[in-house]
Scaffold this active site. Structure first.
Site, PDB file in Angstrom:
ATOM      1  N   GLU A 389      -7.674  -0.794   3.155  1.00  0.00           N
ATOM      2  CA  GLU A 389      -7.012  -1.861   2.378  1.00  0.00           C
ATOM      3  C   GLU A 389      -7.297  -3.248   2.943  1.00  0.00           C
ATOM      4  O   GLU A 389      -6.426  -4.123   2.975  1.00  0.00           O
ATOM      5  CB  GLU A 389      -5.503  -1.583   2.290  1.00  0.00           C
ATOM      6  CG  GLU A 389      -5.197  -0.265   1.590  1.00  0.00           C
ATOM      7  CD  GLU A 389      -3.717   0.006   1.401  1.00  0.00           C
ATOM      8  OE1 GLU A 389      -2.903  -0.826   1.828  1.00  0.00           O
ATOM      9  OE2 GLU A 389      -3.372   1.047   0.812  1.00  0.00           O
ATOM     10  N   GLU A 493      -4.433   8.067  -1.077  1.00  0.00           N
ATOM     11  CA  GLU A 493      -3.011   7.722  -1.156  1.00  0.00           C
ATOM     12  C   GLU A 493      -2.629   7.553  -2.622  1.00  0.00           C
ATOM     13  O   GLU A 493      -3.279   6.805  -3.350  1.00  0.00           O
ATOM     14  CB  GLU A 493      -2.707   6.411  -0.424  1.00  0.00           C
ATOM     15  CG  GLU A 493      -2.917   6.443   1.066  1.00  0.00           C
ATOM     16  CD  GLU A 493      -2.495   5.118   1.707  1.00  0.00           C
ATOM     17  OE1 GLU A 493      -1.450   4.557   1.298  1.00  0.00           O
ATOM     18  OE2 GLU A 493      -3.220   4.644   2.589  1.00  0.00           O
TER      19      GLU A 493
END
Length: 561
Positions: A389, A493
Site C-alpha cells: 500500500e 486483503e
C-alpha cells in the site's frame, strides 16, 4: 371525394414538413459561432523529454482554440487565419470552451458524432496550412476537479471520445499529429487512450486544474514535480512535452527539466527495463482460486475451508523469533503462507522513518537473511509481499508517500536478496490499488502476482453498512488501474463489516465475481478488527465473519468457476 381529401391532407403534411426544414435551415444559418482564439492562455512548451534524446530538437508554437458545434467554413477559416504560421504548431482544442455545468454530456456527444461536422470542417481548414500541426484535445482530463466538462468523467468515456476525435481528424487531415494532454497528475494512466493516435504526451506545470485539486498533496520542489510527472508517462513510450501552464519562471522550469531528465536517465534501467516484457506477460491462472485468511485469533484456520494463511511480519518479529514460530505453525497446518513484510519497528533503530533508504543501504540485511532462511525450511508455496500500500498519500506506514524510485529500488533489493530464487517463493507487489498505483510498478522480473486490497467501506465516516461498496465495484475499479501490467492477481486483503446477514450477501456476490475472474489467483480474508490506532476517535471497523458466513462464501466460490 375521399381520394381528394386524402390528397389535400397529404399535401398539407408535406408543406408543413418543408416549412419546418426551411425554418431549421434559416435558424442554422443565423447561428453565431462562439469559436474563439483564447489569447489569455499562454502556455509555452519548455522542452521535451525522450529517454534517448538529450535535448529538444525544435521549438513549438502553442495556441488555444475554443470550439463549439457550429460548422461554418468561413468563420473557421477566419479563426485559423489569426494563428501565425509556424514550423511546429500545437493547437490545444477546448471543445467546447465552456464551464463544467453547461455541457454535462460532452464526451457522450462527441462519441455520438454531434461534433463531427465541426471536426471535419476544422481539419479541412487546417490541412491548407504549412508546417507540422499537432492537435491537443481537451487536456488535464485526469485532474479530479470540475473546471471543464471533460473532467471528473469516467476514464473510458474520455478515451472513447478522444479516439473518436483523433480518428475522424486523421481521416480528413492525414498529416496531423496528436498530443495526449494530461496534467501529469497521479492517476493519469487511467486516461491513457492507447498508442494508435498519440504522437506526443504533454504534462503541465502549475496548471489551473491542478492548482484547484486537493486529492494529493502538492509537490513543492520544482525538479521533483517535473521528474514525477515525466516518470508517470514511462509506460507509454512517447516523447513528453513539458508545458509551463502557470506564471513560474521559464528559466527555472528549464533548469528543473534538465535535472529531472538527468535523474530519470540515471535510473532508466530501473524504470524502463521491463517495458516489453510487462506487456507480453501472460495470465495463465484458470483453476479454482486459493482461499486464505488473516486470522490471528485462529477462528477459521482449523475449519478445513482454507488453503493459505496470511501473516504480517515487522523487523522485531524477525529479531525475536516470532515470525519463525508463526510460520512454522501455519506450515504445520498444511497451509501455504502469505507473508507481508513490513520493513520497520526495528528494535535497534527507534526512529525508522527512512526505512526504504535503510533497505537499500543494507541496514536490514540480517533480518532479510533470516526471513529467507525461514521461508526455505518449508516445501509449501509462499506468497511474499513487501512494503504494501505504498501509493496511498498518507503516513500510516513509513514507506508510504515516498519517492517511487526509492520504493522501486527497495522493493527490487528485497526481492533479489540472497535466497530469493527459491521457486516456491512467489513475488507479490502489493499496492492498495488506489489512484496512481502504477507509478510504483517495480518491474516485470520481480513480480509474479499483483496484490490489491478490497474493503467495502469507501469512507471511514460511514456508519451504515448498506452504504458500503460492493466487491464488484471496488474490484473493477482497481483491476482497471492494473491493466498496463499483465500479471495475475492475488487479493491478499479483503473484508466487509456489518450485521451477519449483510456480510453474507456481500460475500456471496463477491464469490461469484471472483469465481468468474480467471485472472484472480487467490483471495485472503482479513478476519479481525482493523488497527484502532489509525482510526482516531472513530471505532475501527470489524471485518470479522462467523464460520458459517465464511463457509457460505467458500461454497459459493467453489461452484462459481
Amino acid at each position: 371525394m375521399k381520394i381528394s381529401r386524402i390528397l389535400m391532407i397529404s399535401a398539407g403534411v408535406i408543406s408543413t414538413f418543408l416549412l419546418v426544414l426551411f425554418i431549421q435551415k434559416l435558424k442554422s444559418s443565423s447561428i453565431i459561432s462562439r469559436d474563439s482564439l483564447d489569447s489569455t492562455s499562454h502556455e509555452p512548451v519548455i522542452g521535451t523529454f525522450e529517454l534517448n534524446e538529450q535535448k529538444m530538437t525544435y521549438s513549438f508554437s502553442h495556441y488555444f482554440l475554443k470550439l463549439d458545434k457550429h460548422a461554418d467554413a468561413g468563420s473557421i477559416n477566419k479563426l485559423i487565419a489569426q494563428i501565425p504560421q509556424a514550423e511546429h504548431l500545437i493547437i490545444t482544442i477546448l471543445m467546447p470552451g465552456t464551464d463544467f455545468a453547461s455541457v454535462p454530456n460532452l464526451l457522450e456527444e462527441v462519441r455520438e458524432g454531434d461534433y463531427d461536422a465541426k471536426i471535419e470542417a476544422f481539419c479541412l481548414a487546417l490541412a491548407k496550412r504549412s508546417g507540422t500541426i499537432y492537435l491537443r484535445w481537451n487536456p488535464e482530463m485526469e485532474v479530479p476537479v470540475k473546471l471543464h466538462p471533460w473532467q471528473y468523467q469516467a476514464p473510458n468515456d474520455y478515451i472513447e471520445a478522444f479516439n473518436h476525435f483523433c480518428k475522424l481528424a486523421k481521416s480528413v487531415f492525414p498529416a496531423v499529429k496528436f498530443v495526449w494532454g494530461p496534467a501529469g497528475y497521479p492517476g493519469s494512466d487511467e486516461y491513457w487512450p492507447g498508442p494508435a493516435f498519440v504522437d506526443y504526451i504533454s504534462v503541465t506545470i502549475n496548471g489551473k486544474s491542478e492548482s484547484a485539486a486537493t486529492a494529493f498533496p502538492d509537490v513543492k520542489d520544482l525538479e521533483e514535480n517535473v521528474r514525477r510527472k515525466i516518470q508517470r508517462m514511462r509506460m507509454f513510450g512517447k516523447p513528453v512535452l513539458v508545458i509551463n501552464a502557470g506564471t513560474g519562471s521559464e528559466a527555472d522550469l528549464k533548469a528543473a527539466l534538465a535535472k529531472a531528465a538527468a535523474g530519470t536517465r540515471l535510473n532508466a534501467k530501473l524504470l524502463y527495463q521491463t517495458q516489453d516484457t510487462a506487456s507480453t506477460s501472460k495470465v495463465t491462472q484458470r483453476g479454482a482460486p486459493l482461499v486464505g485468511v488473516y486470522d490471528p485469533k485462529e477462528l477459521l484456520v482449523n475449519s478445513g475451508l482454507i488453503g493459505a494463511e496470511h501473516v504480517f511480519v515487522d523487523l522485531i518479529n524477525v529479531q525475536n523469533g516470532q515470525f519463525e514460530r508463526d510460520f512454522n505453525a501455519i506450515v504445520s497446518r498444511q497451509h501455504d503462507v502469505i507473508v507481508s513484510v513490513e520493513p520497520w519497528h526495528n528494535a535497534a533503530v527507534k526512529k525508522d522513518s527512512n526505512v526504504l533508504s535503510n533497505v537499500i543501504n543494507g541496514i536490514y540485511d540480517a533480518e532479510f537473511a533470516e526471513i529467507y532462511r525461514v521461508l526455505s525450511t518449508s516445501k509449501r508455496t509462499v506468497y511474499l509481499r513487501f512494503a504494501h500500500e505504498m501509493e496511498i498519500p498518507i503516513h500510516r506506514y513509513a514507506w508510504q508517500s515516498q519517492d517511487p524510485v526509492l520504493y522501486i529500488k527497495a522493493f527490487r533489493y528485497f526481492m533479489h536478496f540472497n535466497g530469493s530464487k527459491n521457486r516456491r517463493i512467489k513475488k507479490v507487489w502489493g499496492p492498495a490499488g488506489d489512484r496512481g498505483a502504477i507509478e510504483w510498478w517495480p518491474g516485470d522480473d520481480v513480480v509474479d502476482y499483483i496484490s490489491i486490497a478490497i474493503y467495502g467501506l469507501p469512507d471511514k465516516n460511514i456508519t451504515d453498512p448498506e452504504q458500503q461498496e460492493s466487491f464488484e465495484t471496488v474490484y473493477n475499479r482497481k483491476r482497471y488501474r492494473m491493466r498496463l501490467v499483465k500479471k495475475p492477481i492475488f487479493i491478499t486483503e479483503f473484508g466487509v463489516k456489518g450485521p451477519e446477514d449483510f456480510q453474507k450477501r456481500w460475500l456471496e456476490k463477491a464469490a461469484k465475481i471472483i469465481g468468474n475472474a480467471p485472472e484472480i489467483k487467490g483471495v485472503s480474508y482479513f478476519n479481525l478488527v482493523d488497527n484502532p490506532k489509525v482510526w482516531g476517535d472513530i471505532p475501527a471497523p470489524d471485518w470479522s465473519v462467523s464460520k458459517q458466513t465464511f463457509q457460505h462464501f467458500v461454497k459459493t466460490l467453489s461452484t462459481a468457476r
